[in-house]
Design a protein around this motif. Structure first.
Motif, PDB file in Angstrom:
ATOM      1  N   ARG A  26       0.865  -1.292   0.017  1.00  0.00           N
ATOM      2  CA  ARG A  26       0.053  -0.101   0.127  1.00  0.00           C
ATOM      3  C   ARG A  26       0.966   1.287   0.017  1.00  0.00           C
ATOM      4  O   ARG A  26       2.103   1.264   0.553  1.00  0.00           O
ATOM      5  CB  ARG A  26      -0.748  -0.012   1.261  1.00  0.00           C
ATOM      6  CG  ARG A  26      -1.898  -1.323   1.217  1.00  0.00           C
ATOM      7  CD  ARG A  26      -2.689  -1.249   2.192  1.00  0.00           C
ATOM      8  NE  ARG A  26      -3.883  -0.259   1.880  1.00  0.00           N
ATOM      9  CZ  ARG A  26      -4.794   0.110   2.701  1.00  0.00           C
ATOM     10  NH1 ARG A  26      -4.855  -0.649   3.821  1.00  0.00           N
ATOM     11  NH2 ARG A  26      -5.768   0.937   2.421  1.00  0.00           N
ATOM     12  N   GLY A  28       1.619   4.932   1.335  1.00  0.00           N
ATOM     13  CA  GLY A  28       0.917   5.834   2.428  1.00  0.00           C
ATOM     14  C   GLY A  28       2.025   7.283   2.069  1.00  0.00           C
ATOM     15  O   GLY A  28       2.831   7.397   1.207  1.00  0.00           O
ATOM     16  N   LYS A  59      -2.896   7.220   4.247  1.00  0.00           N
ATOM     17  CA  LYS A  59      -2.793   6.494   2.808  1.00  0.00           C
ATOM     18  C   LYS A  59      -2.963   7.536   1.687  1.00  0.00           C
ATOM     19  O   LYS A  59      -3.741   8.549   1.791  1.00  0.00           O
ATOM     20  CB  LYS A  59      -3.741   5.275   2.734  1.00  0.00           C
ATOM     21  CG  LYS A  59      -5.244   5.798   2.750  1.00  0.00           C
ATOM     22  CD  LYS A  59      -6.016   4.462   2.321  1.00  0.00           C
ATOM     23  CE  LYS A  59      -7.589   4.900   2.557  1.00  0.00           C
ATOM     24  NZ  LYS A  59      -8.364   3.732   2.206  1.00  0.00           N
ATOM     25  N   GLU A  61      -4.867   8.077  -1.775  1.00  0.00           N
ATOM     26  CA  GLU A  61      -5.809   7.417  -2.423  1.00  0.00           C
ATOM     27  C   GLU A  61      -5.497   7.370  -3.791  1.00  0.00           C
ATOM     28  O   GLU A  61      -4.699   8.007  -4.323  1.00  0.00           O
ATOM     29  CB  GLU A  61      -7.069   8.635  -2.405  1.00  0.00           C
ATOM     30  CG  GLU A  61      -7.605   8.896  -1.004  1.00  0.00           C
ATOM     31  CD  GLU A  61      -8.106   7.795  -0.109  1.00  0.00           C
ATOM     32  OE1 GLU A  61      -8.622   6.875  -0.848  1.00  0.00           O
ATOM     33  OE2 GLU A  61      -8.150   7.701   1.146  1.00  0.00           O
ATOM     34  N   TRP A 102       3.962  -1.348   3.742  1.00  0.00           N
ATOM     35  CA  TRP A 102       3.568   0.172   3.128  1.00  0.00           C
ATOM     36  C   TRP A 102       4.704   0.763   2.691  1.00  0.00           C
ATOM     37  O   TRP A 102       5.911   0.484   3.441  1.00  0.00           O
ATOM     38  CB  TRP A 102       3.249   1.157   4.164  1.00  0.00           C
ATOM     39  CG  TRP A 102       1.703   0.675   4.875  1.00  0.00           C
ATOM     40  CD1 TRP A 102       1.419  -0.063   5.733  1.00  0.00           C
ATOM     41  CD2 TRP A 102       0.533   1.569   4.565  1.00  0.00           C
ATOM     42  NE1 TRP A 102      -0.008   0.063   5.978  1.00  0.00           N
ATOM     43  CE2 TRP A 102      -0.524   1.013   5.091  1.00  0.00           C
ATOM     44  CE3 TRP A 102       0.367   2.513   3.456  1.00  0.00           C
ATOM     45  CZ2 TRP A 102      -1.803   1.459   5.129  1.00  0.00           C
ATOM     46  CZ3 TRP A 102      -1.086   2.900   3.170  1.00  0.00           C
ATOM     47  CH2 TRP A 102      -2.029   2.389   3.998  1.00  0.00           C
ATOM     48  N   SER A 104       5.988   4.496   1.802  1.00  0.00           N
ATOM     49  CA  SER A 104       5.678   5.896   2.197  1.00  0.00           C
ATOM     50  C   SER A 104       6.712   6.878   2.094  1.00  0.00           C
ATOM     51  O   SER A 104       7.630   6.970   3.014  1.00  0.00           O
ATOM     52  CB  SER A 104       5.009   5.750   3.712  1.00  0.00           C
ATOM     53  OG  SER A 104       4.192   5.006   3.949  1.00  0.00           O
TER      54      SER A 104
END
Length: 153
Positions: A26, A28, A59, A61, A102, A104
């Protein structure tokens, strides 16, 4: 759409674009807000890293640029508007035991408007300004890596 009996090898399904990738990391973002060599940190109430002091952020989008997400998340969490942002470091939080991965970018903000306040008490249980050489414990991975990047400047 994939032909019957054939496995899909792509995230694309015909002309539709994906809305979420389920098997990848993901994305972030975080912001190291600095004032007089003091770092603004918030204590996380939720996992991952519940109870740890962390950078504001969250996070990214779908279709949102990371810098826009950093500004949005900081405004939502703390009610401040950030000035110029500079990429500080990229944090890789990999915790297979938690089934979390994550990636990020962490930005540096030296200018902002407003006074930080906790606007999402269900997500954060504390807020404070801390000298870079006396940070609270435990620190979230993002805060730790951002502090190391700041100290090495």
């Amino acid at each position: 759409m994939a032909a019957k009996g054939r496995k899909r090898t792509s995230i694309w399904d015909g002309d539709r674009m994906p809305t979420r990738l389920s098997n990848g990391p993901r994305v972030g973002c975080g912001v190291a807000v600095l004032r007089d060599r003091n770092l603004l940190l918030i204590r996380r109430a939720r996992s991952p890293e519940a109870g740890c002091w962390s950078l504001p952020g969250g996070k990214v989008e779908l279709w949102e640029r990371t810098e826009e997400a950093a500004r949005r998340e900081t405004a939502e969490e703390l009610g401040i508007n950030l000035g110029a942002l500079e990429l500080l470091c990229v944090v890789d939080y990999v915790a297979p035991e938690e089934r979390v991965h994550w990636v990020s970018p962490a930005f540096l903000a030296k200018e902002f408007e407003g006074e930080p306040a906790l606007l999402e008490p269900e997500k954060h249980t504390g807020l404070g300004w801390f000298p870079l050489d006396d940070l609270p414990s435990p620190l979230a991975r993002s805060a730790l890596e951002a502090a190391e990047a700041l100290k090495s400047r």
